[in-house]
Design a protein around this motif. Sequence first.
Motif, short mmCIF file in Angstrom:
data_model
loop_
_atom_site.label_atom_id
_atom_site.label_comp_id
_atom_site.label_asym_id
_atom_site.label_seq_id
_atom_site.Cartn_x
_atom_site.Cartn_y
_atom_site.Cartn_z
N SER A 148 -4.18 6.75 -4.88
CA SER A 148 -3.59 7.15 -3.60
C SER A 148 -2.11 6.83 -3.56
CB SER A 148 -4.31 6.45 -2.45
OG SER A 148 -3.73 6.77 -1.21
N TYR A 149 -1.73 5.68 -4.11
CA TYR A 149 -0.32 5.29 -4.14
C TYR A 149 0.51 6.35 -4.86
CZ TYR A 149 3.89 2.89 -5.75
OH TYR A 149 5.19 2.57 -6.03
N ALA A 182 -0.32 9.44 -5.47
CA ALA A 182 -0.45 10.75 -4.84
C ALA A 182 0.53 10.93 -3.68
CB ALA A 182 -1.88 10.95 -4.35
N HIS A 183 0.88 9.83 -3.04
CA HIS A 183 1.72 9.91 -1.84
C HIS A 183 3.12 9.33 -2.01
CE1 HIS A 183 -2.45 10.14 -0.21
NE2 HIS A 183 -1.90 11.06 0.56
N HIS A 184 3.37 8.66 -3.13
CA HIS A 184 4.66 8.00 -3.29
C HIS A 184 5.14 8.13 -4.74
CE1 HIS A 184 3.80 6.23 0.61
NE2 HIS A 184 2.64 5.85 0.12
#
Length: 644
Positions: free
Chosen positions: A513-514, A516-518
Motif C-alpha cells: 500500500s505504501y 501504491a500511494h507514495h
Amino acid sequence: MAFSAVARALCLAVAFASTLSQGHPTSPKLVHERRDVVHGDWVKGARADAKTPLTLRIGLKQRNLERAEEFMNAVSHPRSETYGKFWSAQQVVDMFAPSDDAIAETKAWLLSEGVTADRISHSAGRNWIKVSSTVGEAETLLDAVYSVYENEDGAVLVACESYSLPTNVRGFVDLVTPTIQLEEREAVTRRSVVEKRDSFPPGFKKLPPWAHHPKPGADSLKNCSEVTTPACLRALYDIPPKGSAVKGNSYGIVEFAPQSYNQEDLNGFFSVYTNGNKVPNNTAPIFNGIDGGYLSPEGGSGVRGESNLDLCYAMALTYPQNVTLYQVGDSVAWNPATNNNFLDAIDGSYCSFQGGDDPVWDAVYPHDASTPGAYTGQPQCGVYNATKVISVSYGSNEGARPASYRARECAEYLKLGLMGVTVMFSSGDTGVAGLRGQCVKPDGSYTPVAADYGQFNPMFPGSCPWVTSVGGSALPAGGRVNDREVASYNFPTGGGFSNLFNLPSYQNSAVKSYYAHHNPGYNASVYNNTQKARGFPDVALNSQNYVTGIDGGFQLFSGTSASSPTFGAMITLINGERLKIGKGPVGFINPVLYAHPEVFTDITEGHNSGCGTQGFAAVKGWDPVTGLGAPNYEKLKKVFLALP
C-alpha cells in the motif's frame, strides 16, 4: 607484542556459506566468499607466518530456517488456530540443530586433508566445529592466502581476501573463522542523543541535586512538548497510572559495558517523577550480569546516560512489576560485548567455544586479568532465562557485518519469538544514514562521518524481520498532549528498507500500500527499492527530551533509545493483564500489530533525512519513518486480551 601472540589471543574473522552441493570429501573446492572492500581503517601488511597458531571455527548451517515464516505465523498470527502455543527451548533446539550429515561431512573433509581427530571438536549445541590449526594449514584447507592487517588503534589480525570450500561441504557450513572480514570494533553500540545545553527550555529550569530540591508537579502535562516525563507518556498513549506485579511476568533491559546505571540517579528520578505511581527509594532492577556484568564507577552522560534513561522509564511505567537488567560485558574496551554475547547467555545452544558467534566482533573470554574490571571467567552460556519482553537500545550498520553473521543473529530472535518472547530494538537516530551519519559508497565502503552523499545505510537489528523496530515521534513544537504527533525532529529517526532481509508476510500488505500511494523518489542506486525488502520501523513513540537522572541532577535525552523501553513497558503491562486471566504472553507482536492498524494514531508529518537527502516522508498508513504510527495502550490491550 609478537604477531603470533596476538593471533593466539584474537583468533579473528568469519566466513559465509549459502548453497548446497553434493559429493564426497575429495570434491573440488569453489570460492566461497570474496572480499572486495576493506571497511574502516585497516591496512594490509605482510603475509602471515605459516607457523602462526590459528583456531578455525566452523559454524554449521541450521536446519529448517526456510520454514521461519510458517513457524512464526503459527504461534503469532492473530488468525492462527495455534496462536500463543509457544515452543519449548528443546523444541527449538531439535528443529534447528545442524544435521548429522553436516557434522559427518565436515569432519570427513577435515580428516581427508590431514587434520588429526584429536584437533577436531564440536560445541555442546552442535552448531560449531573447532579445529586447532596454523595459518599454513588453514591456507591449504581453504585455498586462501592470509595476511597481517593493522588499524590506527594498533589492533592486529590475520585475514584473507577470498577462500574456498569443497562443493560437498559448502551447503552445510554457515560461518568459518577467521577468513575475510575486517571492521571497526567500536561501531557496535549506538547511544541516545544528549541535548547539548546547560539549561532546560524556557519555563523549565535544570533541577539541583535531589536532596535539596522540593518535588515539582511531576504530574503536570503543561510542558510535554519540551520535556517528556512518565506522566506525559501516560497521557500520550493512554498508559494506566499504575501497573501491578503479576507472577510470571517479566521485562528485561539490555545494556553493554561501559554503560552503567547509578542507583542514586534512579532514586532521585523516582522521588521527583513518580508521584502518581510512587517508586520507593532504592528500588533496583534485578541484576543479571553477563561475562563480567561490569558497572563503571565513572559518571557523566556518556557512561550513565543510556542505562539511566532506559531504567528510569522502564521501571517508572511498570512499577511494581520487577525489571531485569542484563548487564553485558566487562571493562576491556578493545574487545567489547555484543548482542551475540547477550544471546549466548539466554541460549546455551547458541554459544560457540569461547562465547559469541564471531571473534572478529563478539567478545572472546576470558580476558587478561591485568586490566581492572576484566572478566577472567569462561563465557556464560545459557545462564539466564529470557524475560517475556526484551528492549535493546543498541545497534550497528546492517552492512558492517557479513550477511551470514546477520542472518545467524536474526534467526536467534526468531527462536525467541517462537518461545513467546517479545524483542524490540531502537530503529536508529541518524535517519536513513547509519552510525555516525555514515552512508554507503558504490564500492560498498562507508562515507566519512556525517557525509551528505551515498546510499542509505539501514540499521540492524531493527531491519531483522523477527524483532519489533521502534522509531521516534514527537509532539509538535509548543504542542499539547492531545495533539497528533509528528516524526521526531530533534534528530532524524532511523528507518528505511533492509539490504539483506526479505519482506515478511505480515508486512506485505502495508508495504504494498505504501508503494501504491507514495513514490519515495529514489532509484536503486540510493536504497533497496525492489519493494520486496523488510521495511522498518514498525511503530513509533515519543523520543524527545526525556528528563533523566544524571550525576545528582537532570538532563534531557532524545533518541529512539527512549522509544523502545517505553513501548516495552506497554507490552509488559499487557502481558500482565493476559496472565491475570490465565493467558500467556503475547510473544512476537508484529503480525498482530499489522493486522490491527486501528490501534495506532497515524503520523503523517516529518521525514528522516540523511545521506544528502530528505530521506523518506511520513505519510498516511505505514511508512519507513514512523511505521504504523503511535500505539494506544487501551486499544492495543483490548486486541491482545481478545486473543487466545
